[in-house]
Design an enzyme around this catalytic site. Structure first.
Site, mmCIF file in Angstrom:
data_model
loop_
_atom_site.group_PDB
_atom_site.id
_atom_site.type_symbol
_atom_site.label_atom_id
_atom_site.label_comp_id
_atom_site.label_asym_id
_atom_site.label_seq_id
_atom_site.Cartn_x
_atom_site.Cartn_y
_atom_site.Cartn_z
ATOM 1 C CB SER A 175 6.629 6.093 11.449
ATOM 2 O OG SER A 175 7.181 4.926 11.194
ATOM 3 N NE ARG A 217 2.028 9.425 12.042
ATOM 4 C CZ ARG A 217 2.223 7.964 12.210
ATOM 5 N NH1 ARG A 217 2.713 8.439 11.030
ATOM 6 N NH2 ARG A 217 2.016 7.621 13.641
ATOM 7 N NE ARG A 262 9.266 6.078 8.641
ATOM 8 C CZ ARG A 262 8.052 7.719 8.441
ATOM 9 N NH1 ARG A 262 9.162 8.348 8.236
ATOM 10 N NH2 ARG A 262 7.206 7.768 8.066
ATOM 11 C CG ASP A 290 0.964 1.333 9.885
ATOM 12 O OD1 ASP A 290 2.402 2.140 8.604
ATOM 13 O OD2 ASP A 290 0.975 2.270 10.054
ATOM 14 C CG ASP A 334 -0.708 0.085 3.279
ATOM 15 O OD1 ASP A 334 1.055 -0.311 2.441
ATOM 16 O OD2 ASP A 334 -0.832 -0.369 3.813
ATOM 17 C CG HIS A 335 2.908 1.997 3.438
ATOM 18 N ND1 HIS A 335 1.824 2.305 3.591
ATOM 19 C CD2 HIS A 335 3.521 3.476 4.988
ATOM 20 C CE1 HIS A 335 1.623 1.851 4.682
ATOM 21 N NE2 HIS A 335 2.745 3.184 5.054
HETATM 22 C C1 MIC Z 1 3.109 7.023 8.752
HETATM 23 O O1 MIC Z 1 1.852 7.077 9.031
HETATM 24 O O2 MIC Z 1 3.872 7.438 8.576
HETATM 25 C C2 MIC Z 1 3.625 5.318 8.317
HETATM 26 C C3 MIC Z 1 4.793 5.342 6.718
HETATM 27 O O3 MIC Z 1 2.495 4.571 7.822
HETATM 28 C C4 MIC Z 1 4.328 4.332 9.132
HETATM 29 C C5 MIC Z 1 5.073 3.255 7.983
HETATM 30 C C6 MIC Z 1 6.098 3.862 7.569
HETATM 31 O O4 MIC Z 1 7.373 4.280 8.186
HETATM 32 O O5 MIC Z 1 6.422 2.626 7.124
HETATM 33 C C7 MIC Z 1 3.736 3.890 10.650
HETATM 34 O O6 MIC Z 1 3.075 4.873 11.210
HETATM 35 O O7 MIC Z 1 4.656 3.153 10.895
HETATM 36 FE FE1 SF4 Z 2 -0.780 4.719 5.226
HETATM 37 FE FE2 SF4 Z 2 -0.181 5.185 7.525
HETATM 38 FE FE3 SF4 Z 2 -0.840 6.722 6.173
HETATM 39 FE FE4 SF4 Z 2 -1.511 5.544 6.680
HETATM 40 S S1 SF4 Z 2 -1.173 6.209 8.350
HETATM 41 S S2 SF4 Z 2 -2.721 6.088 5.077
HETATM 42 S S3 SF4 Z 2 -0.669 3.548 6.618
HETATM 43 S S4 SF4 Z 2 1.058 6.515 5.329
#
Ligand code: MIC
Ligand code: SF4
Length: 766
Positions: A655, A459, A657, A171, A106-107
């Site tokens: 995140s 976010r 990550r 995630d 998805d990302h």
């Molecule tokens: C996000 O919303 O920041 C992400 C991208 O989904 C991350 C995961 C990532 O950095 O791959 C998360 O929230 O954990």
């Molecule tokens: Fe994707 Fe993270 Fe955004 Fe949700 S918050 S849509 S998991 S990048």
């Protein structure tokens, strides 16, 4: 436990009923044990935790203190984090995963022009990574969801989450599944590796925050506004280390997907996860998503899938903190810019925008993300759109829509909701994260140009969506976002003031009304699920040594048994230092499977106290030159100079990550010393063998200068609960000695000594 076949646990596109039955059969006894041990009624979260305890009789129960072992029912990983998780898993040398696990693509899909074309481009440009994820999944018994299937958290909600379950996901928005009464915790890849390898999930027993809901949602107030209000109350740190449990009569008016929105954004207040009880709303959603049998089973143990009645009538006795929210009084809210806890009712935004000088013209409006892309969300947004269409109004701001899953997309298309939005000028993007994670090719503004965007995402850290730190990002519900797109102005109070068309047409928008679930049922669309191989020996997993996107991992070196002396201070973060500051996403997502390459983004978003004029840079103490932090770290590494990084409050917010922990480790960090940590990031550092320390006296942060040398001593005597001594040697010859705290258990200390948790796992396997 899941039924195990020769290729590991049963893995399909949905949770097998047998798994649910087997878990539920354990519930009454486990709940009885906890009641007996604690000698009091239980909250719902406590029931789920005990039902997943590795050993209910002996597990530590002290909230905020004990580290305890749990056995989650499943693991979910998204493509950007799964790469590193699976690279670690394959080095453990196991034939198959030990619990049902899934990977969701998805990302990595970039939003450019629209759904179909963007998906095709993604499949092409990410072919190597998708092939890797697909073949590892096939070989090790993992379910694989192809690109286009949807965003991990929506797919999990539709297919895998169930009441009373416990799951972990790589995630931070994994808690989305709390909307379906699941304890769903966001973790770094190394935690997922433990569980996939058959180890328990070890975490600190969470504290409990109760949110007592009364009244009912109506008018413009949406589920999103509940969590925006909670974020305003608790702030980005307020939920740290806690499960937020919602209860009370008001819950009944919130749909399962609305609850998921609330639980999803619990990540923004640092909560371990959030949770709603099982009730009629949950059952309706299970039935609508073709899981009638699970709803029937849940009905059978319903008393265990909610808090005890005594908790509901006297919550203060049982929760560490209680917040009351009267849904009858809730207005639409908007949070931002730059932080999700800067909360205002949308009617106050006008004045704030004028006072703060936020650009009043909105440059983009975006609906979707894992937080707000359900059938109900799009239905409410479409209702606003229909009102505008009826009088010939169109959006004044470009509006992008990302459906959460293929099932939602197919259903909203069939029911004409997408057409309603397109009729006012919206563009529909692929079922993926897209602009939410900076996968957005935006050409309308220049880097550095201050501009305002409004989204229904979760976010809003600087540079998060479009890579431009000057973009001011505000967050509201999908219907709020569409209302703002129609006026195109931040100073328009859409609840009270009419929209005025170019020809003078006036329209006072009526509050949105929409079905919570499609009355014609969901259209599943094209299934994106790929089952693991029947014969794993036929699958080879190949990583080319020349790849710039994937790299096999070398184990980190074990601790050399000595104290760390003469460490340099790479940087001292001022204010927010989220994982987006430490290891940004957007274009860097392409290197998520290549530690060497992704390390070139280390700290490029950080505001370093020693080089504040140039974010992402630091001072080389050897010659005083200012250079980008990744370059500085690399130069120090080449020269054999180990270093520490200093952080402020809630360091590592955001995140899950683990790259934000692996990169410093790889580039020579011995310790990260901060005022306070965000939960997942602290756990990730420990997993990778980096000392995660916090100043015992917060003011000691001020003592650190750019040219200090730091000694961390007494490492041979590391012990749980025992502070570590840090000696700061200033360049003027003065020396100061301070204490730093850590939250390491004996197990975590073993990881530190071995070099990483993975090294411990490997050693145990061999
Ligand atoms: C996000 O919303 O920041 C992400 C991208 O989904 C991350 C995961 C990532 O950095 O791959 C998360 O929230 O954990
Ligand atoms: Fe994707 Fe993270 Fe955004 Fe949700 S918050 S849509 S998991 S990048």
């Amino acid at each position: 436990m899941a039924e195990t076949t020769s290729i590991g646990p049963q893995v399909g596109p949905t949770t097998p009923v047998e798994l649910v039955e087997s878990l539920y059969s354990r519930y009454p006894a486990a709940v009885g044990v906890a009641r007996h041990r604690l000698g009091r009624p239980l909250t719902f979260a406590e029931k789920v935790l005990i039902a997943h305890a590795d050993d209910p009789e002996s597990i530590g129960l002290e909230r905020g203190v004990d580290y305890s072992d749990y056995r989650p029912d499943r693991v979910a990983m998204q493509d950007a984090t799964a790469q590193m998780a699976l690279l670690q898993f394959i080095t453990a040398g196991l034939p198959t995963v030990a619990v049902p696990s899934s990977v969701h693509c998805d990302h990595l899909i970039q939003a450019r022009v629209g759904a179909d074309a963007d998906l095709e481009t993604a499949i092409d440009t990410n072919a190597e990574v998708y092939d890797f994820l697909r073949s590892v999944s096939a070989k090790y018994g993992i379910g694989f969801w192809k690109p286009g299937s949807g965003i991990i958290h929506q797919v999990v909600l539709e297919q895998y989450a169930f009441p009373g379950a416990m799951m972990i996901g790589t995630d931070s928005h994994t808690p989305n599944a709390g909307g379906l009464a699941t304890v769903a915790i966001g973790v770094g890849g190394a935690d997922a590796v433990d569980v996939m390898a058959g180890w328990p999930f070890n975490t600190r027993v969470p504290k409990l925050i109760g949110v007592h809901l009364t009244g009912s949602l109506s008018g413009w107030a949406a589920a999103k506004d509940v969590i925006l209000k909670v974020a305003g109350i608790l702030t980005v740190k307020g939920g740290t280390g806690a499960i937020v449990e919602y209860f009370g009569p008001g819950a009944a008016s919130i749909s399962a997907t609305g609850r998921a929105t609330i639980c999803n954004m619990g990540a923004e207040i640092g909560a371990t996860c959030s949770l709603f009880p099982y009730d009629e709303q949950t059952a309706r959603y299970l039935r609508a998503t073709r899981r009638e049998e699970i709803a029937d089973l849940a009905d059978g143990i319903a008393e265990h899938l909610r808090c005890d009645p005594e908790v509901e009538s006297d919550p203060e006795q049982y929760f560490d903190r209680v917040i009351d929210i009267d849904l009858d009084e809730l207005d639409p809210h908007l949070v931002g810019p730059h932080t999700p806890d800067l909360d205002r009712p949308s009617s106050d935004v006008k004045q704030a925008a004028i006072e703060e000088g936020y650009p009043l013209d909105i440059s983009y409006a975006l609906v979707g993300s894992c937080t707000n892309s359900s059938y109900e969300d799009i239905g409410r947004a479409a209702h606003v759109a229909r009102q505008a269409k009826a009088v010939g109004l169109k959006v004044r701001t470009p509006l992008l829509i990302t459906p959460g899953s293929e099932q939602v997309r197919a259903t909203i298309e069939r029911d004409g909701l997408l057409a309603d939005l397109e009729a006012i000028g919206a563009t529909v993007l692929a079922n993926a994260c897209g602009p939410c994670i900076g996968q957005w090719k935006r050409d309308d503004i220049a880097k550095g140009e201050v501009n305002t965007i409004v989204s229904s995402f979760n976010r809003n850290f600087p540079a998060r969506n479009d890579g431009n730190a000057a973009t001011l990002s505000f967050i509201g519900s999908p219907e709020t976002t569409v209302a703002f797109a129609l006026s195109g102005r931040l100073d328009h109070d859409f609840v009270r003031e009419p929209l005025i068309g170019d020809d003078g047409t006036e329209l006072l928008l009526a509050p949105p009304v929409a079905e919570q679930l499609p009355s014609k049922g969901f259209d599943p669309g094209k299934s994106g699920f790929v089952a693991p191989a029947d014969d794993p020996s036929t699958v080879t997993v190949a990583v080319s040594p020349d790849s710039e996107r994937l790299e096999l991992l070398e184990p980190f070196p074990a601790w050399d048994g000595k104290d760390s002396r003469g460490l340099r201070v790479l940087m001292k973060a001022v204010g927010k230092c989220t994982t987006d500051h430490i290891s940004p996403a957007g274009p860097w997502l392409r290197f998520r499977g290549h530690l060497t390459n992704i390390s070139k983004n280390l700290f490029i978003g950080a505001n370093n106290a020693f080089a504040l004029d140039e974010p992402g840079s630091g001072v080389d103490v050897r010659d005083g030159s200012v250079k980008p932090l990744p370059e500085l770290a690399s130069d120090y590494k080449q020269a054999g100079i180990a270093w520490v990084a200093i952080g402020d409050e809630n360091y590592g917010e955001g995140s899950s990550r683990e790259h934000a922990a692996m990169e410093p480790r790889y580039m020579g960090a011995r310790a990260i010393i901060v005022r306070s940590f965000a939960r997942i990031h602290e756990a990730n550092l420990k997993k990778q063998g980096v000392l995660a320390l916090s100043f015992k006296n917060s003011e000691d942060y001020e003592r650190i200068r750019f040219d200090d040398e730091i000694d961390i001593v007494g490492l041979a005597d590391l012990a749980p609960g025992k502070a570590v001594t840090v000696i700061i040697r200033h360049s003027d010859g003065k020396t100061e000695q301070i204490e730093a705290l850590h939250t390491m258990s004996d197990e975590h200390i073993r990881w530190f000594r071995a070099g990483s948790a993975l090294n411990v796992l490997r050693a145990e396997r061999s």
